[in-house]
Design a protein around this motif. Structure first.
Motif, PDB file in Angstrom:
ATOM      1  N   LYS A 177       0.947  -1.270  -0.065  1.00 17.43           N
ATOM      2  CA  LYS A 177       0.076   0.057  -0.008  1.00 17.43           C
ATOM      3  C   LYS A 177       0.931   1.222  -0.214  1.00 17.43           C
ATOM      4  O   LYS A 177       0.606   2.363  -0.705  1.00 17.43           O
ATOM      5  N   LEU A 178       1.713   1.236   1.065  1.00 24.72           N
ATOM      6  CA  LEU A 178       2.871   2.326   0.858  1.00 24.72           C
ATOM      7  C   LEU A 178       3.514   2.688  -0.443  1.00 24.72           C
ATOM      8  O   LEU A 178       3.603   3.803  -1.047  1.00 24.72           O
ATOM      9  N   ILE A 179       3.872   1.636  -1.124  1.00 22.42           N
ATOM     10  CA  ILE A 179       4.467   1.590  -2.416  1.00 22.42           C
ATOM     11  C   ILE A 179       3.614   2.179  -3.333  1.00 22.42           C
ATOM     12  O   ILE A 179       3.747   3.110  -4.376  1.00 22.42           O
ATOM     13  N   MET A 180       2.042   1.613  -3.432  1.00 21.08           N
ATOM     14  CA  MET A 180       0.990   2.235  -4.422  1.00 21.08           C
ATOM     15  C   MET A 180       0.941   3.835  -4.162  1.00 21.08           C
ATOM     16  O   MET A 180       0.650   4.513  -5.164  1.00 21.08           O
ATOM     17  N   VAL A 181       0.903   4.226  -2.991  1.00 24.22           N
ATOM     18  CA  VAL A 181       0.763   5.474  -2.596  1.00 24.22           C
ATOM     19  C   VAL A 181       2.059   6.574  -3.066  1.00 24.22           C
ATOM     20  O   VAL A 181       1.815   7.359  -3.827  1.00 24.22           O
ATOM     21  N   ILE A 182       3.222   5.868  -3.049  1.00 23.36           N
ATOM     22  CA  ILE A 182       4.185   6.783  -3.513  1.00 23.36           C
ATOM     23  C   ILE A 182       4.265   6.725  -5.083  1.00 23.36           C
ATOM     24  O   ILE A 182       4.709   7.835  -5.632  1.00 23.36           O
ATOM     25  N   ILE A 183       3.962   5.791  -5.547  1.00 27.32           N
ATOM     26  CA  ILE A 183       3.741   5.718  -7.109  1.00 27.32           C
ATOM     27  C   ILE A 183       2.666   6.706  -7.715  1.00 27.32           C
ATOM     28  O   ILE A 183       2.928   7.435  -8.652  1.00 27.32           O
ATOM     29  N   ALA A 184       1.650   6.867  -6.929  1.00 28.24           N
ATOM     30  CA  ALA A 184       0.373   7.778  -7.350  1.00 28.24           C
ATOM     31  C   ALA A 184       0.998   9.176  -6.832  1.00 28.24           C
ATOM     32  O   ALA A 184       0.610   9.915  -7.882  1.00 28.24           O
ATOM     33  N   VAL A 185       1.713   9.471  -5.932  1.00 30.66           N
ATOM     34  CA  VAL A 185       2.010  10.599  -5.730  1.00 30.66           C
ATOM     35  C   VAL A 185       3.070  11.134  -6.637  1.00 30.66           C
ATOM     36  O   VAL A 185       2.930  12.277  -7.437  1.00 30.66           O
TER      37      VAL A 185
END
Length: 68
Positions: free
Chosen positions: A51-59
């Motif tokens: 989930k953290l990786i997904m948030v970083i990718i989205a940002v």
């Protein structure tokens, strides 16, 4: 059901295995007794990291879109 404290299968197995170990019904090592909790905790950590990786990718994607 929001707010309910229901034990999952991993927690139930851990408690059962601990009781069996403490009452000398089983002679497993402690790491094996605690294995359901270890696996459950590991899965929670993996989900958190994904989930953290997904948030970083989205940002990063939003920043790149604004720059173009």
């Amino acid at each position: 059901m929001v707010g309910e404290d229901i034990m999952g299968i991993a927690e139930v197995l851990t408690v059962v295995f601990i009781v069996l170990k403490l009452t000398d019904v089983i002679s497993w090592s402690w790491w094996l007794v605690l294995l359901p909790a270890i696996i459950s905790f590991s899965i929670y950590i993996i989900i958190l990291v994904v989930k953290l990786i997904m948030v970083i990718i989205a940002v990063v994607a939003v920043k790149n879109r604004k720059e173009v």
